[in-house]
Motif scaffolding. Structure first.
Motif, PDB file in Angstrom:
ATOM      1  N   ALA A  36       0.825  -1.210   0.000  1.00  0.00           N
ATOM      2  CA  ALA A  36       0.000   0.000   0.000  1.00  0.00           C
ATOM      3  C   ALA A  36       0.858   1.259   0.000  1.00  0.00           C
ATOM      4  N   GLN A  37       1.952   1.255   0.775  1.00  0.00           N
ATOM      5  CA  GLN A  37       2.803   2.439   0.863  1.00  0.00           C
ATOM      6  C   GLN A  37       3.602   2.681  -0.416  1.00  0.00           C
ATOM      7  N   GLY A  40       1.168   4.130  -2.837  1.00  0.00           N
ATOM      8  CA  GLY A  40       0.868   5.495  -2.419  1.00  0.00           C
ATOM      9  C   GLY A  40       2.028   6.434  -2.643  1.00  0.00           C
ATOM     10  N   SER A  44       1.844   9.608  -5.109  1.00  0.00           N
ATOM     11  CA  SER A  44       1.885  10.910  -4.423  1.00  0.00           C
ATOM     12  C   SER A  44       3.184  11.655  -4.678  1.00  0.00           C
ATOM     13  N   LEU A  49       7.256   8.659   2.116  1.00  0.00           N
ATOM     14  CA  LEU A  49       6.320   7.537   2.151  1.00  0.00           C
ATOM     15  C   LEU A  49       6.969   6.266   1.618  1.00  0.00           C
ATOM     16  N   LEU A 125      -2.822  12.272  -0.200  1.00  0.00           N
ATOM     17  CA  LEU A 125      -2.548  10.849  -0.383  1.00  0.00           C
ATOM     18  C   LEU A 125      -1.481  10.382   0.604  1.00  0.00           C
ATOM     19  N   TRP A 128      -3.167  10.026   4.149  1.00  0.00           N
ATOM     20  CA  TRP A 128      -4.051   8.880   4.313  1.00  0.00           C
ATOM     21  C   TRP A 128      -3.285   7.554   4.341  1.00  0.00           C
ATOM     22  N   VAL A 129      -2.308   7.408   3.466  1.00  0.00           N
ATOM     23  CA  VAL A 129      -1.531   6.156   3.456  1.00  0.00           C
ATOM     24  C   VAL A 129      -0.677   6.043   4.711  1.00  0.00           C
ATOM     25  N   SER A 168       5.885   6.872  10.659  1.00  0.00           N
ATOM     26  CA  SER A 168       4.584   7.151  10.052  1.00  0.00           C
ATOM     27  C   SER A 168       4.011   8.470  10.562  1.00  0.00           C
TER      28      SER A 168
END
Length: 309
Positions: A36-37, A40, A44, A49, A125, A128-129, A168
């Motif tokens: 997911a990261q 993202g 983004s 990230l 983005l 949220w990630v 994070s």
């Protein structure tokens, strides 16, 4: 010359199957988070990230190594590995710390490079990630927290996740800075801070793994104090060739030559037993090998610690 060997008891504070299940779940959620990261980060344009994604991937790898090491460490001693397989967890911890160092140096390089080649960043983005990452990091840390207290191996993996949770938070702040002020320079700064924080954690923990593998004296034990306690036992004239080390993370061991006082050889077995009891009671040294020497045939000019050169 007589010699004797005593064994301590092995303790497993957490049920093996329950611990394995926790580690397996932690691996699964970290693999999901890494994917997911990375996605993202690419969409983004956020290096921070992607840095956090790489760190999460290293978390998953560290947990896989920890999982395998736990399995190996539970194997019983055999003729090929007479001391057992407990140090597999220490080796795993060292591997994990080493990968963290390599990862951190890479992130430092990328962070500095991004200062000179800035990119457009989608702040929302990123936020949220990173928020999803924070939730997963906290879940993983919760899964491994209890086991980290009793295992250097799991503690290394736990620190991976703890550092990543803080990373994070930093990424969320970086995304917020882009949204509110358009400060894209915060992204590489956060990347560098994440790398520096990881290195700081590794510096504090890696020495213990190296000490165990290098057969160093367990922390909290003064070799001279241990030798003095042995020589304080009635009937002991001298102790030499003392080796004091950790069999594994929480199991101290000692070997030594014990010189018995003149006229006390008839009670040498009782003296030896008393020395072992003192080592267990005073210093929690449970794995002891003692070679007995009568005073008239003792080693000449021996080293007090280690072997003669």
């Amino acid at each position: 010359m007589p010699h004797d060997h005593s064994h301590g008891h092995h303790h497993h504070p957490i049920a093996a199957d329950a611990g394995d299940a926790r580690v397996a779940w932690a691996i699964a959620v970290n693999m999901f988070l890494t994917l997911a990261q990375v996605i993202g980060g690419i969409f983004s344009g956020s290096l921070a990230l992607i840095a956090d994604a790489l760190h999460n991937f290293s978390d998953a790898v560290s947990l896989i190594i920890a999982f395998v090491a736990r399995k190996i460490a539970r194997r019983l001693a055999d003729e090929r590995m007479s001391f057992g397989y407990g140090r597999a967890e220490v080796v795993a911890a060292l591997i994990n710390y080493t990968t963290l160092v390599v990862l951190s140096l890479y992130l430092l390089y990328e962070g500095v490079t991004r200062f000179f080649e800035p990119e457009t960043i989608n702040g929302w983005l990123v936020v949220w990630v990173a928020a999803l990452a924070l939730v997963v990091d906290l879940v993983t840390a919760a899964l491994t927290y209890a086991m980290a207290k009793d295992s250097m191996n799991i503690r290394a993996a736990f620190l991976h996740n703890l550092a990543d949770a803080l990373g994070s938070v930093a990424v969320i702040l970086a995304g917020g800075a882009v949204i509110l002020f358009g400060w894209t320079w915060v992204d590489p700064v956060v990347t560098i801070l994440i790398a520096a924080y990881i290195l700081w954690h590794v510096r504090a923990e890696i020495g213990e793994a190296i000490r165990v593998l290098m057969l160093g004296t367990p922390p909290g034990l003064d070799p001279e104090q241990v030798a003095g306690a042995i020589e304080a036992v009635d009937g002991v004239r001298e102790v030499h060739h003392v080796h004091l080390w950790s069999m594994q993370e929480r199991e101290a061991a000692l070997t030594a030559h014990l010189v018995i006082e003149p006229g006390a050889w008839a009670r040498a077995d009782g003296i030896k037993a008393r020395v072992k009891d003192e080592l267990e009671e005073q210093f929690s040294v449970s794995h002891t090998t003692l070679e007995l020497e009568c005073s008239s045939h003792a080693c000449v000019g021996p080293a007090r610690f280690g072997q003669d050169r």
